[in-house]
Design a protein around this motif. Structure first.
Motif, PDB file in Angstrom:
ATOM      1  N   GLN A 168       0.842  -1.196   0.000  1.00 40.57           N
ATOM      2  CA  GLN A 168       0.000   0.000   0.000  1.00 40.57           C
ATOM      3  C   GLN A 168       0.879   1.250   0.000  1.00 40.57           C
ATOM      4  O   GLN A 168       1.818   1.350   0.773  1.00 40.57           O
ATOM      5  N   GLY A 169       0.555   2.189  -0.889  1.00 35.00           N
ATOM      6  CA  GLY A 169       1.290   3.455  -0.959  1.00 35.00           C
ATOM      7  C   GLY A 169       2.389   3.429  -2.015  1.00 35.00           C
ATOM      8  O   GLY A 169       2.688   2.388  -2.602  1.00 35.00           O
ATOM      9  N   ASP A 170       2.970   4.585  -2.268  1.00 33.57           N
ATOM     10  CA  ASP A 170       4.048   4.726  -3.250  1.00 33.57           C
ATOM     11  C   ASP A 170       5.388   4.631  -2.526  1.00 33.57           C
ATOM     12  O   ASP A 170       5.814   5.564  -1.844  1.00 33.57           O
ATOM     13  N   ILE A 171       6.057   3.486  -2.664  1.00 29.89           N
ATOM     14  CA  ILE A 171       7.361   3.312  -2.014  1.00 29.89           C
ATOM     15  C   ILE A 171       8.461   3.135  -3.062  1.00 29.89           C
ATOM     16  O   ILE A 171       9.562   2.703  -2.740  1.00 29.89           O
ATOM     17  N   SER A 172       8.139   3.478  -4.307  1.00 32.06           N
ATOM     18  CA  SER A 172       9.093   3.239  -5.393  1.00 32.06           C
ATOM     19  C   SER A 172      10.373   4.064  -5.257  1.00 32.06           C
ATOM     20  O   SER A 172      11.396   3.733  -5.831  1.00 32.06           O
ATOM     21  N   TYR A 173      10.328   5.150  -4.451  1.00 31.80           N
ATOM     22  CA  TYR A 173      11.484   6.040  -4.350  1.00 31.80           C
ATOM     23  C   TYR A 173      12.716   5.381  -3.731  1.00 31.80           C
ATOM     24  O   TYR A 173      13.833   5.667  -4.139  1.00 31.80           O
ATOM     25  N   ASP A 174      12.564   4.498  -2.737  1.00 31.97           N
ATOM     26  CA  ASP A 174      13.769   3.858  -2.197  1.00 31.97           C
ATOM     27  C   ASP A 174      13.622   2.343  -2.012  1.00 31.97           C
ATOM     28  O   ASP A 174      14.341   1.728  -1.249  1.00 31.97           O
ATOM     29  N   ILE A 175      12.717   1.746  -2.773  1.00 34.20           N
ATOM     30  CA  ILE A 175      12.535   0.293  -2.681  1.00 34.20           C
ATOM     31  C   ILE A 175      13.710  -0.467  -3.292  1.00 34.20           C
ATOM     32  O   ILE A 175      14.085  -1.537  -2.825  1.00 34.20           O
ATOM     33  N   VAL A 176      14.338   0.110  -4.335  1.00 32.87           N
ATOM     34  CA  VAL A 176      15.456  -0.568  -4.999  1.00 32.87           C
ATOM     35  C   VAL A 176      16.612  -0.759  -4.021  1.00 32.87           C
ATOM     36  O   VAL A 176      17.181  -1.853  -3.895  1.00 32.87           O
ATOM     37  N   GLU A 177      16.938   0.306  -3.313  1.00 34.58           N
ATOM     38  CA  GLU A 177      18.022   0.246  -2.327  1.00 34.58           C
ATOM     39  C   GLU A 177      17.711  -0.792  -1.250  1.00 34.58           C
ATOM     40  O   GLU A 177      18.571  -1.576  -0.840  1.00 34.58           O
ATOM     41  N   PHE A 178      16.448  -0.815  -0.803  1.00 27.78           N
ATOM     42  CA  PHE A 178      16.047  -1.762   0.238  1.00 27.78           C
ATOM     43  C   PHE A 178      16.162  -3.209  -0.254  1.00 27.78           C
ATOM     44  O   PHE A 178      16.668  -4.086   0.448  1.00 27.78           O
ATOM     45  N   ILE A 179      15.724  -3.464  -1.487  1.00 26.97           N
ATOM     46  CA  ILE A 179      15.776  -4.826  -2.046  1.00 26.97           C
ATOM     47  C   ILE A 179      17.221  -5.310  -2.164  1.00 26.97           C
ATOM     48  O   ILE A 179      17.560  -6.415  -1.745  1.00 26.97           O
ATOM     49  N   THR A 180      18.100  -4.462  -2.736  1.00 22.78           N
ATOM     50  CA  THR A 180      19.491  -4.890  -2.954  1.00 22.78           C
ATOM     51  C   THR A 180      20.258  -5.058  -1.647  1.00 22.78           C
ATOM     52  O   THR A 180      21.164  -5.885  -1.559  1.00 22.78           O
ATOM     53  N   GLU A 181      19.891  -4.286  -0.627  1.00 20.19           N
ATOM     54  CA  GLU A 181      20.570  -4.412   0.673  1.00 20.19           C
ATOM     55  C   GLU A 181      20.047  -5.614   1.469  1.00 20.19           C
ATOM     56  O   GLU A 181      20.800  -6.286   2.163  1.00 20.19           O
ATOM     57  N   THR A 182      18.742  -5.864   1.355  1.00 24.55           N
ATOM     58  CA  THR A 182      18.134  -6.960   2.123  1.00 24.55           C
ATOM     59  C   THR A 182      18.403  -8.317   1.490  1.00 24.55           C
ATOM     60  O   THR A 182      18.675  -9.297   2.178  1.00 24.55           O
ATOM     61  N   TRP A 183      18.301  -8.393   0.166  1.00 22.21           N
ATOM     62  CA  TRP A 183      18.530  -9.652  -0.544  1.00 22.21           C
ATOM     63  C   TRP A 183      19.684  -9.465  -1.516  1.00 22.21           C
ATOM     64  O   TRP A 183      19.500  -8.981  -2.643  1.00 22.21           O
ATOM     65  N   ARG A 184      20.869  -9.852  -1.055  1.00 17.26           N
ATOM     66  CA  ARG A 184      22.105  -9.656  -1.840  1.00 17.26           C
ATOM     67  C   ARG A 184      22.069 -10.413  -3.168  1.00 17.26           C
ATOM     68  O   ARG A 184      22.777 -10.066  -4.105  1.00 17.26           O
ATOM     69  N   GLU A 185      21.248 -11.477  -3.230  1.00 14.44           N
ATOM     70  CA  GLU A 185      21.180 -12.274  -4.463  1.00 14.44           C
ATOM     71  C   GLU A 185      20.462 -11.550  -5.610  1.00 14.44           C
ATOM     72  O   GLU A 185      20.464 -12.019  -6.738  1.00 14.44           O
ATOM     73  N   VAL A 186      19.822 -10.418  -5.287  1.00  7.68           N
ATOM     74  CA  VAL A 186      19.122  -9.645  -6.335  1.00  7.68           C
ATOM     75  C   VAL A 186      20.003  -8.464  -6.752  1.00  7.68           C
ATOM     76  O   VAL A 186      20.152  -7.498  -6.008  1.00  7.68           O
ATOM     77  N   PRO A 187      20.625  -8.515  -7.936  1.00  6.12           N
ATOM     78  CA  PRO A 187      21.455  -7.385  -8.378  1.00  6.12           C
ATOM     79  C   PRO A 187      20.600  -6.214  -8.858  1.00  6.12           C
ATOM     80  O   PRO A 187      19.483  -6.414  -9.354  1.00  6.12           O
ATOM     81  N   GLU A 188      21.119  -5.016  -8.715  1.00  2.00           N
ATOM     82  CA  GLU A 188      20.364  -3.826  -9.146  1.00  2.00           C
ATOM     83  C   GLU A 188      20.086  -3.856 -10.644  1.00  2.00           C
ATOM     84  O   GLU A 188      19.076  -3.354 -11.112  1.00  2.00           O
ATOM     85  N   SER A 189      20.982  -4.494 -11.394  1.00  2.00           N
ATOM     86  CA  SER A 189      20.807  -4.567 -12.855  1.00  2.00           C
ATOM     87  C   SER A 189      19.596  -5.417 -13.258  1.00  2.00           C
ATOM     88  O   SER A 189      19.143  -5.356 -14.401  1.00  2.00           O
ATOM     89  N   ALA A 190      19.089  -6.227 -12.303  1.00  2.00           N
ATOM     90  CA  ALA A 190      17.939  -7.092 -12.612  1.00  2.00           C
ATOM     91  C   ALA A 190      16.618  -6.476 -12.163  1.00  2.00           C
ATOM     92  O   ALA A 190      15.580  -7.113 -12.231  1.00  2.00           O
TER      93      ALA A 190
END
Length: 203
Positions: A168-190
């Protein structure tokens, strides 16, 4: 003499008992969807589009099945057909086209797709698809996203029956940073965003 104001009429969902516009925040939005499409299509235009897309996809799959079965002995191997005649190559992009929102390509492609959906011009939902392709447990990811951004996050089935996380809500502004820091197996390029119907790399 001033006219007497009309009483506000609230349409209640027959499935969950909430006012129709709050169904998406209810316990089981999936069960409400058929009722909402029939009784409150103006509140959820996305659901109507989704239902139409599913119907179109069903028809397309039926036609494709008929085409494959009528092609004779070699009908089982679609790739071989594509090599021998270029005409069948046009049917391949259908896999991509049939996804109305996410446009995730083939199931074996590892990528995370993030899309912001605005409903009724005021409610925003950030949809996260593809984390499970990297071995991330969606229930765990849903809890972490909800906790991090102090909002509701739930696992729902998307237009192609694949599970996705709706936050719920617009969290697109810093979700990428959160994903790459929380799950190292997900590269930013993907990681990709859907903007104006196009897929844009987050990196």
């Amino acid at each position: 003499m001033a006219e007497k104001p009309e009483p506000v009429r609230v349409l209640y969902c027959q499935m969950c008992g909430l006012p129709a516009e709050y169904c998406e925040f209810g316990p089981d939005f999936e069960k409400c969807k058929p009722w909402l499409i029939q009784n409150a299509p103006d509140l959820y235009p996305d659901l109507l589009k989704e239902a139409n897309d599913k119907q179109a996809e069903k028809v397309a799959n039926q036609l494709q099945a008929v085409g494959i079965s009528s092609s004779g002995d070699g009908g089982g191997v679609r790739e071989g057909q594509a090599d021998s005649s270029g005409s069948n190559a046009a049917s391949k992009p259908e896999e991509v086209k049939r996804l109305p929102g996410g446009k995730i390509k083939k199931k074996d492609k590892q990528e995370v797709v993030i899309e912001k959906i605005v409903r009724n011009k005021r409610k925003s939902i950030t949809v996260v698809k593809g984390l499970d392709l990297f071995g991330v447990k969606l229930s765990d990811a849903s809890k972490k996203l909800g906790k991090k951004f102090a909002t509701g996050a739930s696992i729902v089935k998307g237009p192609t029956e694949k599970e996705q996380i709706d936050v719920q809500g617009d969290i697109s502004y810093d979700i990428v940073e959160f994903i790459t820091e929380t799950w190292r197996e997900v590269p930013e390029s993907a990681i990709f965003f859907i903007e104006d119907g196009r897929k844009v790399p987050a990196a």
